[in-house]
Design a protein around this motif. Structure first.
Motif, PDB file in Angstrom:
ATOM      1  N   GLU A 144      41.593  30.458  35.095  1.00  8.66           N
ATOM      2  CA  GLU A 144      42.973  30.424  35.560  1.00  8.66           C
ATOM      3  C   GLU A 144      43.891  29.899  34.455  1.00  8.66           C
ATOM      4  OE1 GLU A 144      44.155  31.411  38.597  1.00  8.66           O
ATOM      5  OE2 GLU A 144      42.142  32.236  38.801  1.00  8.66           O
ATOM      6  N   LEU A 180      43.309  39.175  36.412  1.00  8.62           N
ATOM      7  CA  LEU A 180      44.698  38.807  36.629  1.00  8.62           C
ATOM      8  C   LEU A 180      45.421  38.791  35.301  1.00  8.62           C
ATOM      9  CD1 LEU A 180      44.354  35.941  39.215  1.00  8.62           C
ATOM     10  CD2 LEU A 180      45.335  38.200  39.556  1.00  8.62           C
ATOM     11  N   ARG A 198      50.000  39.578  38.255  1.00 10.44           N
ATOM     12  CA  ARG A 198      49.569  40.815  38.909  1.00 10.44           C
ATOM     13  C   ARG A 198      48.135  41.149  38.542  1.00 10.44           C
ATOM     14  NH1 ARG A 198      53.911  45.113  40.502  1.00 10.44           N
ATOM     15  NH2 ARG A 198      51.946  46.121  40.978  1.00 10.44           N
ATOM     16  N   VAL A 199      47.587  42.025  39.347  1.00 11.99           N
ATOM     17  CA  VAL A 199      46.189  42.374  39.149  1.00 11.99           C
ATOM     18  C   VAL A 199      46.104  43.605  38.251  1.00 11.99           C
ATOM     19  CG1 VAL A 199      44.040  42.917  40.335  1.00 11.99           C
ATOM     20  CG2 VAL A 199      45.787  41.564  41.483  1.00 11.99           C
ATOM     21  N   LEU A 242      43.114  46.478  36.699  1.00 15.76           N
ATOM     22  CA  LEU A 242      41.738  46.924  36.897  1.00 15.76           C
ATOM     23  C   LEU A 242      41.028  47.045  35.557  1.00 15.76           C
ATOM     24  CD1 LEU A 242      42.790  49.547  39.476  1.00 15.76           C
ATOM     25  CD2 LEU A 242      41.190  47.705  39.987  1.00 15.76           C
ATOM     26  N   ASP A 247      52.741  41.489  45.501  1.00 16.27           N
ATOM     27  CA  ASP A 247      52.611  42.638  44.608  1.00 16.27           C
ATOM     28  C   ASP A 247      51.278  43.335  44.841  1.00 16.27           C
ATOM     29  OD1 ASP A 247      54.898  42.828  43.256  1.00 16.27           O
ATOM     30  OD2 ASP A 247      54.314  41.484  41.609  1.00 16.27           O
ATOM     31  N   ILE A 248      51.333  44.620  45.024  1.00 15.68           N
ATOM     32  CA  ILE A 248      50.085  45.352  45.221  1.00 15.68           C
ATOM     33  C   ILE A 248      49.805  46.208  43.991  1.00 15.68           C
ATOM     34  CG2 ILE A 248      48.927  47.127  46.584  1.00 15.68           C
ATOM     35  CD1 ILE A 248      50.510  46.137  48.958  1.00 15.68           C
ATOM     36  N   THR A 249      48.621  46.082  43.477  1.00 17.69           N
ATOM     37  CA  THR A 249      48.214  46.948  42.378  1.00 17.69           C
ATOM     38  C   THR A 249      47.397  48.100  42.968  1.00 17.69           C
ATOM     39  OG1 THR A 249      48.064  45.063  40.897  1.00 17.69           O
ATOM     40  CG2 THR A 249      46.937  47.071  40.223  1.00 17.69           C
ATOM     41  N   PRO A 250      47.919  49.311  42.840  1.00 19.38           N
ATOM     42  CA  PRO A 250      47.175  50.428  43.431  1.00 19.38           C
ATOM     43  C   PRO A 250      45.843  50.654  42.714  1.00 19.38           C
ATOM     44  CG  PRO A 250      49.015  51.219  42.119  1.00 19.38           C
ATOM     45  CD  PRO A 250      49.155  49.729  42.182  1.00 19.38           C
ATOM     46  N   VAL A 251      44.871  51.093  43.451  1.00 21.45           N
ATOM     47  CA  VAL A 251      43.568  51.395  42.860  1.00 21.45           C
ATOM     48  C   VAL A 251      43.316  52.892  43.013  1.00 21.45           C
ATOM     49  CG1 VAL A 251      41.098  50.957  42.947  1.00 21.45           C
ATOM     50  CG2 VAL A 251      42.699  49.124  43.461  1.00 21.45           C
ATOM     51  N   VAL A 287      44.991  46.248  45.434  1.00 20.91           N
ATOM     52  CA  VAL A 287      44.488  44.874  45.411  1.00 20.91           C
ATOM     53  C   VAL A 287      45.651  43.919  45.197  1.00 20.91           C
ATOM     54  CG1 VAL A 287      42.103  45.278  44.724  1.00 20.91           C
ATOM     55  CG2 VAL A 287      43.873  45.266  42.990  1.00 20.91           C
ATOM     56  N   ILE A 288      45.510  42.711  45.760  1.00 25.33           N
ATOM     57  CA  ILE A 288      46.564  41.711  45.604  1.00 25.33           C
ATOM     58  C   ILE A 288      45.952  40.434  45.045  1.00 25.33           C
ATOM     59  CG2 ILE A 288      48.046  42.589  47.433  1.00 25.33           C
ATOM     60  CD1 ILE A 288      46.839  40.335  49.200  1.00 25.33           C
ATOM     61  N   ASN A 289      46.820  39.638  44.461  1.00 16.55           N
ATOM     62  CA  ASN A 289      46.393  38.355  43.923  1.00 16.55           C
ATOM     63  C   ASN A 289      46.859  37.259  44.870  1.00 16.55           C
ATOM     64  OD1 ASN A 289      46.008  35.990  42.512  1.00 16.55           O
ATOM     65  ND2 ASN A 289      47.697  36.379  41.091  1.00 16.55           N
ATOM     66  N   GLY A 325      44.910  33.459  42.785  1.00 17.85           N
ATOM     67  CA  GLY A 325      43.756  33.582  41.903  1.00 17.85           C
ATOM     68  C   GLY A 325      42.594  34.345  42.509  1.00 17.85           C
ATOM     69  N   GLN A 326      42.653  34.542  43.812  1.00 14.81           N
ATOM     70  CA  GLN A 326      41.596  35.322  44.442  1.00 14.81           C
ATOM     71  C   GLN A 326      42.100  36.757  44.603  1.00 14.81           C
ATOM     72  OE1 GLN A 326      40.447  33.768  48.234  1.00 14.81           O
ATOM     73  NE2 GLN A 326      38.394  34.606  48.105  1.00 14.81           N
ATOM     74  N   ILE A 327      41.249  37.696  44.275  1.00 16.29           N
ATOM     75  CA  ILE A 327      41.715  39.076  44.355  1.00 16.29           C
ATOM     76  C   ILE A 327      41.200  39.718  45.638  1.00 16.29           C
ATOM     77  CG2 ILE A 327      41.542  41.343  43.270  1.00 16.29           C
ATOM     78  CD1 ILE A 327      41.646  39.801  40.585  1.00 16.29           C
ATOM     79  N   THR A 364      41.341  42.871  48.650  1.00 14.95           N
ATOM     80  CA  THR A 364      41.613  44.271  48.918  1.00 14.95           C
ATOM     81  C   THR A 364      42.658  44.357  50.027  1.00 14.95           C
ATOM     82  OG1 THR A 364      39.326  44.726  48.377  1.00 14.95           O
ATOM     83  CG2 THR A 364      40.526  46.445  49.516  1.00 14.95           C
ATOM     84  N   GLU A 423      34.711  37.058  51.596  1.00 18.95           N
ATOM     85  CA  GLU A 423      35.541  38.114  51.061  1.00 18.95           C
ATOM     86  C   GLU A 423      36.593  38.521  52.082  1.00 18.95           C
ATOM     87  OE1 GLU A 423      33.685  41.835  49.841  1.00 18.95           O
ATOM     88  OE2 GLU A 423      35.731  42.625  49.855  1.00 18.95           O
ATOM     89  N   VAL A 428      40.068  40.073  53.539  1.00 20.52           N
ATOM     90  CA  VAL A 428      40.884  41.214  53.152  1.00 20.52           C
ATOM     91  C   VAL A 428      42.291  40.997  53.685  1.00 20.52           C
ATOM     92  CG1 VAL A 428      38.946  42.816  53.164  1.00 20.52           C
ATOM     93  CG2 VAL A 428      40.338  42.548  55.223  1.00 20.52           C
TER      94      VAL A 428
END
Lengths: 907, 173
Positions: free
Chosen positions: A245, A596, A601-602, A604, B53-57, B67-69, B72-74, B76, B108, B110
């Motif tokens: 982090e 991250l 933001r995330v 891939l 914020d959503i990061t499309p997969v 996926v969202i943050n 610190g945890q990611i 779905t 996990e 969601v």
């Protein structure tokens, strides 16, 4: 010695902890002398110290521990009762042990001080006394005398001791009572005392009960400093997560710093950045463990396995101190065990068989670990029988894993990889060691799960090497951030080879579209391109940025095979923290995980191997002709082929690597000059060849537009004119000659269900213009005989064709062994050999030839050059190393080597 | 229905026990999507969050928005509408403005994307009914129970079914 050092460290840390406990336990023991568990626990601690110090050869320590254990064993067996006297002596022993450990920690040596030796003697006497008390049920007042006797007995027993006066029968009798166990122990004791006597002048007989001496006080004050603490693994993991982090926050700060452009802030940030990096490294180290932790389990495993298999195996461990992440260490143990099992079970031969093949009866197995390029390499090498690729082929066909045709198409290296196929077992009979042949596939899967790779190398009769590459850690990796369709993606740096940016002009010019695939010619090598947008199935609704900004190609290495990933833009490289994908997304092959970014933001993480396999499997059916089943592998006989057609019925193939460019022309642009067709092309007039003029094929039908396949050879352009460019394929070339054997044709094969002729480009060009390949810079060739060893019909015909055209006499051989026979019986002036061949490969052929003839020029040719092979070739003794398809270079090499040789002969 | 139920995790189910007077009740976190009104048992919900914020997969199953943050945890993010087959209104809702209901097991979790968050409701057990054969526009396998309220139907979702891996072929897009 690294491993021993580590063991010593562990030993010290563990012993210290246990000794602290001992102090307390002894006191407790005084309170409840009957507590058996307590005695057992103390006994164990002392026993461990004794054993380990014996291993290191710390004789003083071993001596003290030995006699303390002796006393304890009597307590344990209930022969004597704990009393204050015994406790005192035992506590003293603990103090001495601690003092020695402290010294060991500081200097790595046992202290050299007579005091310790005195104590050993005292301790031994005391132990004897107790024994005697037990046997003779002595009264208290008889004690001093007895003690003196035993003291003498003890001393006398040691053979070399100068103080020995007479053997005391009493002591011997007492020892006999203790029988087997004791017999062994006394040997050790003798050794100790002997050792002691070397430095000690005859110890004064002391009172039976050893007292704490004044000098002892000094020793005891050297108390042990704590250097190791035990920490919960979860705590470490948490620290690691937090460090991750922190790295992310740092990344964000760095971004902000560059935006704000405030020098003070930038400096502060830089400083923090350094500290964070350092911190992260240190925390990472807490999770690092030497691979010896796994390796040191193997001597035993190997011994047991060898015994079961009635084989003799000697295990050699190299690089046990190599460190890698704890989580990885845990997960490689099983795969390693499996491979070691395989080596012993299938690799190393039984002693009598080894003797027959003139090997020492004891097989060698080496486990070696080392760091290389941010990865850990583990090699398991045996000097056993090796693996016969033909056997594997046969087995795979028999098991229905692949068809007979596929099996034949496999190169030896590919065939070796068969052993990693599910349901494959090479042992003639299934044994209980290697189990039921599930295994190697699991091994491969497990290693790949860790982001690693497995390679196998084997030569028959010499041995097998399995090479595993795994990343140091899985938690934080350097990565390149790229953009595609507005999203960021991370590419692990390990896969990265180079970055190429093409300006719009060269993007248009140098990227060739063939069928559905794109290619870029990177320094002469054909690089297949994959568009990330396409791999991600993002529709090309938006305008491709390519038109205006050129093209960004990330050249990647996916399991030994290079390809270019086309992305919208390339950002930066960053340390990223790998986080797993949720279960809903785990099965998408092209993603390895998530991370991250600095802005929270995330992004891939791309799985490079996944991308190539998803592309090739979802690609066209044409791939099924290729032996794609084996997955990636930069294989020798694999070639990208260009397929084209003339009219509706004639199909041709030629190696894509020869092609310089593809183009389209209008029929009206064709001109006739001097009876030959030419076209104005890039400022020159370029000859255009119609295939029907030189091959018995139907003529090119009238078209408005024709396709040109442009070659650039010998500094000149020339083009074939065809109706249609059909496709490009990556496949194993396996042509049949015979039916279409004639000039200009190398052979035929069924490609995409159609009979396709493989063109001999050089031959056809020569037929068109016999002077095309005449090079000014080469002296006229003296007639020479060239021995050509090449297993692939396609390449053999091609090489023969252009070598023959250059005026050499070519003697062909289908493999190394045949070539070797020819070499022994005929005179040749030069050898051209392929590397990968059945029966005898190019390296071995070279070695054999070199053993007889040091002078003859040898050129190794391969379809793809690799530095590793080049090195190996030079070691074997080749003079030059060339790509088969590069006619100009091969001919130049042949000519200059022959020239050089004739000069030397003349001299 | 106001949006007062935002600080849900503070409410313990234990409060219920003291509340037992005549009727036993269950508490539900409620939310809206289109004209439908949904609920999840409060102990299956971990927390509620405003839009993240959503990061499309790419290549993900259609019901996964990305996926969202979450600190610190990611996680779905599952699009509720697409998941349960509410396709009629599904076309134009941008997933970016949707609220996150973080649910499921703590190993996990969601995130379930919903349009609007409702109250936490205490509902008498006797009013809770089993799932009817058909609910208009919704795949009933994701519904565990229903409850007829005065003005509308509360659809109680089955969090396990929502989280379960779907073997359906992913849509081509």
């Amino acid at each position: 010695m690294g491993m021993e050092d580590d063991i010593l460290k562990d030993f010290l840390a563990e012993s210290k902890e246990n000794l602290e406990l001992l102090d307390q336990q002894f006191v407790e023991l005084e309170q409840e002398p009957e507590n058996e568990d307590l005695i057992k626990s103390i006994f164990r601690t002392i026993h461990t110290i004794k054993g380990t110090s014996g291993f290191f050869g710390f004789t003083t320590l071993e001596g003290i521990a030995h006699f303390a254990e002796d006393i304890l064993s009597k307590l344990r067996d209930g022969l004597v009762q704990v009393n204050e006297e015994i406790t005192t002596v035992l506590l003293q022993s603990v103090d001495y042990i601690k003092a020695i450990l402290a010294e060991l920690e500081n200097t790595g040596q046992e202290p050299v001080d007579t005091e310790y030796l005195d104590f050993i003697v005292d301790l031994r006497n005391f132990s004897e006394k107790i024994t005697k008390n037990v046997s003779a049920v002595n009264t208290h007042d008889k004690q001093p005398e007895t003690a003196e006797d035993t003291e003498e007995a003890g001393s006398a027993k040691s053979a070399g001791e100068e103080t020995s006066e007479k053997a005391a029968a009493e002591a011997q009798a007492a020892q006999e009572q203790e029988k087997a166990e004791k017999a062994q122990d006394s040997k050790a004791a003798d050794k100790d005392v002997k050792e002691a006597s070397g430095q000690v002048s005859r110890p004064e007989p002391k009172a039976a009960t050893p007292r704490v001496k004044k000098k002892g006080a000094k020793v005891h004050s050297a108390h042990l400093t704590e250097t190791h603490v035990r920490i919960d693994v979860h705590l470490l993991d948490q620290l690691m997560t937090l460090a991750g982090e922190l790295v992310l926050s740092r990344n964000r700060m760095t971004q902000l710093a560059s935006k704000l452009n405030d020098p003070d802030f930038a400096t502060a940030n830089q400083r923090m950045s350094l500290v964070v990096t350092e911190l992260q490294e240190q925390i990472m180290k807490t999770r690092m463990q030497p691979i010896g932790n796994v390796f040191n389990k193997f001597p035993r495993i190997v011994r047991d396995l060898a015994k079961t298999a009635s084989k003799k195996v000697q295990l050699k461990i190299v690089g046990a101190e190599t460190e890698l992440d704890r989580s990885i260490i845990e997960s490689i143990k099983d795969p390693l065990t499996h491979m070691v099992r395989n080596s012993i079970d299938h690799g190393i031969e039984a002693p009598d068989i080894r003797l027959q093949s003139e090997k020492p009866p004891v097989g060698n197995l080496t486990m070696k670990a080392y760091h290389e390029g941010g990865q850990v390499i583990i090699e398991i090498t045996d000097d056993g029988a090796g693996i016969d690729p033909d056997k594997l082929r046969a087995k795979a066909v028999e098991k229905g894993i692949i068809s007979e045709e596929q099996a034949r198409a496999l190169s030896n290296r590919e065939a070796l990889m068969l052993i990693f196929q599910p349901g494959f077992s090479t042992a003639e009979k299934v044994t209980n060691i290697s189990g039921r042949g599930v295994g190697m596939d699991v091994v491969k899967t497990n290693i790949e799960k860790l982001g690693g790779t497995v390679e196998l190398e084997s030569s028959i009769g010499v041995g097998t090497t399995v090479k595993i590459k795994i990343p140091l850690t899985l938690a934080i990796i350097p990565a390149l951030i790229v953009n595609s369709a507005g999203q960021r993606y991370a590419i692990p740096q390990v896969n990265l080879v180079e970055l190429v940016h093409l300006n719009p002009k060269s993007a248009k010019k140098d990227v060739q579209i063939i069928g559905n695939s794109e290619f870029y010619r990177l320094r002469g090598e054909i690089l297949p391109l994959i568009r990330l947008r396409k791999a991600l199935a993002i529709e090309e609704a938006e305008e491709e940025p390519q038109g205006s900004e050129g093209m960004n190609i990330v050249v990647l290495n996916a399991g030994g095979r290079l390809f270019g990933l086309v992305v919208d833009s390339i950002s930066d490289s960053e340390e990223i923290v790998v986080k797993p994908l949720g279960s809903h997304l785990k099965n998408i092959p092209i993603f390895a995980g998530t991370t991250l970014m600095g802005d929270g933001r995330v992004a891939l993480i791309l799985d490079i191997v996944g991308i190539t396999s998803s592309i090739s499997s979802s690609g066209d059916d044409s791939m099924k002709q290729a032996s794609g089943s084996m997955g990636a592998g930069r294989e020798e006989e694999h070639q990208f082929l260009l397929l084209c057609s003339v009219g509706p019925e004639e199909f041709f193939a030629l190696p894509l690597a020869l092609v310089n460019r593809l183009d389209k022309i209008k029929a009206s642009d064709l001109e006739f000059v001097g009876g030959k067709e030419v076209i104005q092309y890039r400022g020159h007039s370029m000859p255009v060849i119609r295939l029907e003029n030189y091959l018995p094929v139907s003529p090119l039908p009238e078209q408005d537009e024709y396709h040109l396949i442009v070659f650039h050879m010998n500094d000149k352009d020339v083009a074939f004119m065809v109706s249609q460019i059909e496709d490009s394929l990556d496949l194993t070339i396996d042509v049949e000659e015979g039916i279409f054997k004639q000039e200009g044709i190398l052979g035929s094969a069924i490609v995409k269900d159609r009979t396709t002729l493989f063109l001999d480009v050089y031959q056809i060009i020569t037929m068109h213009d016999p002077d095309f390949f005449v090079m000014e810079h080469l002296a006229a060739d003296e007639p020479a005989r060239i021995l050509l060893a090449e297993d692939s019909t396609f390449y053999r015909n091609m090489l023969t064709s252009y070598l023959g055209a250059a005026g050499y006499e070519v003697v062909e051989a289908e493999d190394g062994e045949r070539a070797w026979n020819i070499f022994q019986n005929e005179t040749v002036d030069l050898v051209v050999t392929d590397i990968e061949m059945p029966r005898m490969d190019g390296f071995e052929l070279t070695r054999k030839i070199r053993s007889q003839n040091a002078d003859i020029p040898i050129i190794a040719v391969t379809s793809l050059s690799g530095e590793e092979n080049r090195q190996k070739g030079i070691e074997a003794g080749v003079n030059d190393y060339q790509a088969k398809l590069d006619r100009d270079q091969v001919l130049y090499a042949v000519s200059s080597l022959l020239h050089k040789r004739s000069m030397e002969n003349a001299a | 229905m106001s949006e007062t139920g935002q600080n849900l995790p503070a409410l313990e189910k234990g409060n219920n026990v003291a509340d037992i007077r005549a009727v036993e009740t269950s508490q539900f976190v409620t939310f809206y999507f289109g004209k439908h009104f949904f609920g999840l048992p409060i102990d299956e919900v971990i927390e509620i969050n405003k839009a993240l914020d959503i990061t499309p997969v790419p290549l993900a199953p259609g019901y996964v928005s990305g996926v969202i943050n979450l600190r610190g945890q990611i996680l779905t993010a599952i699009d509720l509408a697409t998941r349960i087959g509410l396709n009629s209104s599904g076309d134009d809702h941008g997933t970016d403005s949707l609220n996150n209901v973080i649910m499921g097991n703590r190993e996990e979790p969601v995130s379930l994307l919903v349009e609007r968050i409702g109250d936490v409701m205490s509902i008498p057990l006797e009013k809770i009914e089993s799932v009817p054969d058909m609910i208009h526009g919704i795949e009933t396998k994701y519904v565990s129970q229903v409850c007829k309220l005065d003005d509308q139907l509360l659809i109680i979702l089955d969090s396990n079914a929502l989280e379960e891996l779907d073997d359906r072929k992913r849509p081509s897009s």
